[in-house]
Scaffold this motif. Structure first.
Motif, PDB file in Angstrom:
ATOM      1  N   VAL A   1      98.520  29.479  16.080  1.00  9.35           N
ATOM      2  CA  VAL A   1      98.506  30.903  16.422  1.00  9.35           C
ATOM      3  C   VAL A   1      97.056  31.377  16.348  1.00  9.35           C
ATOM      4  O   VAL A   1      96.445  31.405  15.269  1.00  9.35           O
ATOM      5  CB  VAL A   1      99.395  31.717  15.473  1.00  9.35           C
ATOM      6  N   LEU A   2      96.497  31.731  17.490  1.00  8.28           N
ATOM      7  CA  LEU A   2      95.095  32.142  17.588  1.00  8.28           C
ATOM      8  C   LEU A   2      94.978  33.644  17.363  1.00  8.28           C
ATOM      9  O   LEU A   2      95.720  34.436  17.962  1.00  8.28           O
ATOM     10  CB  LEU A   2      94.546  31.781  18.966  1.00  8.28           C
ATOM     11  N   SER A   3      94.043  34.030  16.503  1.00 13.59           N
ATOM     12  CA  SER A   3      93.835  35.452  16.248  1.00 13.59           C
ATOM     13  C   SER A   3      92.356  35.760  16.080  1.00 13.59           C
ATOM     14  O   SER A   3      91.551  34.871  15.775  1.00 13.59           O
ATOM     15  CB  SER A   3      94.605  35.903  15.009  1.00 13.59           C
ATOM     16  N   LEU A   4      92.004  37.022  16.283  1.00 19.12           N
ATOM     17  CA  LEU A   4      90.637  37.503  16.082  1.00 19.12           C
ATOM     18  C   LEU A   4      90.727  38.843  15.364  1.00 19.12           C
ATOM     19  O   LEU A   4      91.384  39.767  15.851  1.00 19.12           O
ATOM     20  CB  LEU A   4      89.919  37.665  17.428  1.00 19.12           C
ATOM     21  N   ASN A   5      90.097  38.888  14.189  1.00 19.57           N
ATOM     22  CA  ASN A   5      90.135  40.108  13.371  1.00 19.57           C
ATOM     23  C   ASN A   5      91.562  40.580  13.106  1.00 19.57           C
ATOM     24  O   ASN A   5      91.867  41.777  13.127  1.00 19.57           O
ATOM     25  CB  ASN A   5      89.329  41.223  14.037  1.00 19.57           C
ATOM     26  N   GLY A   6      92.456  39.606  12.903  1.00 20.47           N
ATOM     27  CA  GLY A   6      93.836  39.921  12.573  1.00 20.47           C
ATOM     28  C   GLY A   6      94.733  40.221  13.753  1.00 20.47           C
ATOM     29  O   GLY A   6      95.929  40.445  13.579  1.00 20.47           O
ATOM     30  N   VAL A   7      94.176  40.231  14.970  1.00 22.46           N
ATOM     31  CA  VAL A   7      94.964  40.518  16.170  1.00 22.46           C
ATOM     32  C   VAL A   7      95.279  39.195  16.875  1.00 22.46           C
ATOM     33  O   VAL A   7      94.372  38.428  17.228  1.00 22.46           O
ATOM     34  CB  VAL A   7      94.198  41.444  17.124  1.00 22.46           C
TER      35      VAL A   7
ATOM     36  N   GLU B   1      92.273  22.598  26.054  1.00 21.13           N
ATOM     37  CA  GLU B   1      93.651  23.061  25.999  1.00 21.13           C
ATOM     38  C   GLU B   1      93.747  24.420  25.292  1.00 21.13           C
ATOM     39  O   GLU B   1      94.605  25.244  25.616  1.00 21.13           O
ATOM     40  CB  GLU B   1      94.545  22.039  25.292  1.00 21.13           C
ATOM     41  N   ILE B   2      92.852  24.631  24.303  1.00 19.60           N
ATOM     42  CA  ILE B   2      92.775  25.938  23.646  1.00 19.60           C
ATOM     43  C   ILE B   2      91.346  26.452  23.840  1.00 19.60           C
ATOM     44  O   ILE B   2      90.440  26.134  23.072  1.00 19.60           O
ATOM     45  CB  ILE B   2      93.118  25.841  22.150  1.00 19.60           C
ATOM     46  N   PRO B   3      91.113  27.239  24.918  1.00 24.94           N
ATOM     47  CA  PRO B   3      89.761  27.752  25.165  1.00 24.94           C
ATOM     48  C   PRO B   3      89.503  29.019  24.340  1.00 24.94           C
ATOM     49  O   PRO B   3      90.366  29.889  24.228  1.00 24.94           O
ATOM     50  CB  PRO B   3      89.784  28.064  26.666  1.00 24.94           C
ATOM     51  N   ILE B   4      88.319  29.085  23.739  1.00 23.28           N
ATOM     52  CA  ILE B   4      87.912  30.271  22.991  1.00 23.28           C
ATOM     53  C   ILE B   4      86.553  30.695  23.530  1.00 23.28           C
ATOM     54  O   ILE B   4      85.535  30.041  23.279  1.00 23.28           O
ATOM     55  CB  ILE B   4      87.829  29.994  21.478  1.00 23.28           C
ATOM     56  N   ASP B   5      86.537  31.761  24.289  1.00 20.29           N
ATOM     57  CA  ASP B   5      85.317  32.211  24.977  1.00 20.29           C
ATOM     58  C   ASP B   5      84.468  33.041  24.013  1.00 20.29           C
ATOM     59  O   ASP B   5      84.538  34.269  23.985  1.00 20.29           O
ATOM     60  CB  ASP B   5      85.695  33.025  26.214  1.00 20.29           C
TER      61      ASP B   5
ATOM     62  N   VAL C   1      94.877  27.533   7.701  1.00 19.40           N
ATOM     63  CA  VAL C   1      94.162  28.446   8.593  1.00 19.40           C
ATOM     64  C   VAL C   1      92.831  27.812   8.984  1.00 19.40           C
ATOM     65  O   VAL C   1      91.977  27.541   8.137  1.00 19.40           O
ATOM     66  CB  VAL C   1      93.922  29.813   7.934  1.00 19.40           C
ATOM     67  N   ILE C   2      92.682  27.551  10.274  1.00 18.02           N
ATOM     68  CA  ILE C   2      91.465  26.944  10.821  1.00 18.02           C
ATOM     69  C   ILE C   2      90.556  28.066  11.301  1.00 18.02           C
ATOM     70  O   ILE C   2      90.987  28.943  12.065  1.00 18.02           O
ATOM     71  CB  ILE C   2      91.807  26.009  11.997  1.00 18.02           C
ATOM     72  N   ALA C   3      89.305  28.046  10.859  1.00 22.71           N
ATOM     73  CA  ALA C   3      88.329  29.049  11.298  1.00 22.71           C
ATOM     74  C   ALA C   3      87.303  28.384  12.207  1.00 22.71           C
ATOM     75  O   ALA C   3      86.647  27.417  11.812  1.00 22.71           O
ATOM     76  CB  ALA C   3      87.644  29.694  10.102  1.00 22.71           C
ATOM     77  N   ILE C   4      87.179  28.900  13.424  1.00 28.40           N
ATOM     78  CA  ILE C   4      86.200  28.418  14.399  1.00 28.40           C
ATOM     79  C   ILE C   4      85.451  29.642  14.906  1.00 28.40           C
ATOM     80  O   ILE C   4      86.032  30.481  15.605  1.00 28.40           O
ATOM     81  CB  ILE C   4      86.883  27.666  15.552  1.00 28.40           C
ATOM     82  N   GLY C   5      84.183  29.763  14.520  1.00 28.30           N
ATOM     83  CA  GLY C   5      83.459  30.986  14.818  1.00 28.30           C
ATOM     84  C   GLY C   5      84.140  32.147  14.105  1.00 28.30           C
ATOM     85  O   GLY C   5      84.489  32.062  12.924  1.00 28.30           O
ATOM     86  N   LYS C   6      84.387  33.238  14.824  1.00 25.45           N
ATOM     87  CA  LYS C   6      85.071  34.395  14.238  1.00 25.45           C
ATOM     88  C   LYS C   6      86.583  34.343  14.454  1.00 25.45           C
ATOM     89  O   LYS C   6      87.311  35.219  14.005  1.00 25.45           O
ATOM     90  CB  LYS C   6      84.498  35.680  14.838  1.00 25.45           C
TER      91      LYS C   6
END
Length: 243
Positions: free
Chosen positions: A5-11, A32-36, A82-87
């Motif tokens: 489950v991908l999230s940014l700042n809790g969203v 497969e999971i792009p994070i721009d 919980v995996i953290a990649i960048g923010k």
């Protein structure tokens, strides 16, 4: 089936089922999971999933990959990590692996995923991707043909210290994952040549290898011999084999 489950700042930004063996995470659209995001490398991390087991590996990213706040190189994922990649954060959800195993004290202390033969494949591939392919196997003892059945000596671990000293575990499965996630993890796999101990992860820089007879085994698979003394995650064990 497991998912991220991908999230940014809790969203929540999206959910990704781990329904294929290899899933890459990164800034490039081909992942497969792009994070721009500029904090994310083009090919940042890899997840290998087979059946119910997933292994995460950092692909030499610029800013690193973190699991539960710790920098990792390789990591055996467990439900809720919980995996953290960048923010960005990716929560690993695996409902197939519950917390209701009927385990004895040894398993509760040391075994991460009992009977997980699929982890053997994932662990081996993760090691190969890290440039840690096993050395050619030393000849196995006489009378030990391929396979876990007819004739191959059965491996056994005996705990030598701590509250479960004296506890024994027969190595009847193709692979057993031992250790404590976030501290030190290794696998013992059964091959035609015998039993092999392979380092998967540890705290710090990931290079605190398990020891056998007081010596670190290094990044390559180590073929266990009768009477070897293993130390892993603070637990000392003796490996033995007999027909």
């Amino acid at each position: 089936m497991s998912k991220l489950v991908l999230s940014l700042n809790g969203v929540v930004q999206g959910e990704y089922e781990l329904n294929q063996e290899r899933v890459t995470i990164g800034r490039k659209a081909e992942n497969e999971i792009p994070i721009d995001n500029l904090a994310v490398s083009g090919k940042h991390a890899l997840i290998i999933t087979i059946l119910d087991d997933s292994f995460l590996e950092d692909l030499g990213s610029t800013n690193g990959t973190y699991v539960n706040g710790k920098l990792i190189k390789k990591h055996a994922l467990k439900n809720g990590d919980v995996i953290a990649i960048g923010k960005h954060e990716l929560k690993y959800v695996n409902d197939a692996v519950g917390d209701d195993y009927d385990e004895d004290e040894f398993e509760k202390t040391m075994i991460i995923k009992p009977g997980s033969a699929s982890a053997a494949v994932a662990a081996a591939k993760a090691a190969e991707n890290a440039g840690a392919a096993a050395e050619p196997a030393r000849p196995a003892s006489a009378g030990a043909p391929a396979g876990g059945g007819g004739g191959m000596p059965l491996g056994r671990l005996t705990v030598l210290n701590g509250p479960i000293a004296g506890k024994e575990l027969e190595l009847t499965k193709a692979l057993i994952t031992l250790g404590k996630p976030g501290t030190q993890v290794a696998v013992i796999s059964r091959r035609p040549q015998g039993y092999f101990l392979t380092h998967i992860e540890s705290d710090g820089d990931g290079k605190r290898y398990p020891t056998v007879n007081g010596e670190p085994i290094g990044p390559k698979a180590y073929q266990l011999k009768d009477g070897d003394l293993i130390e892993l995650a603070g637990i000392k064990m003796e490996f033995s084999s007999s027909n």
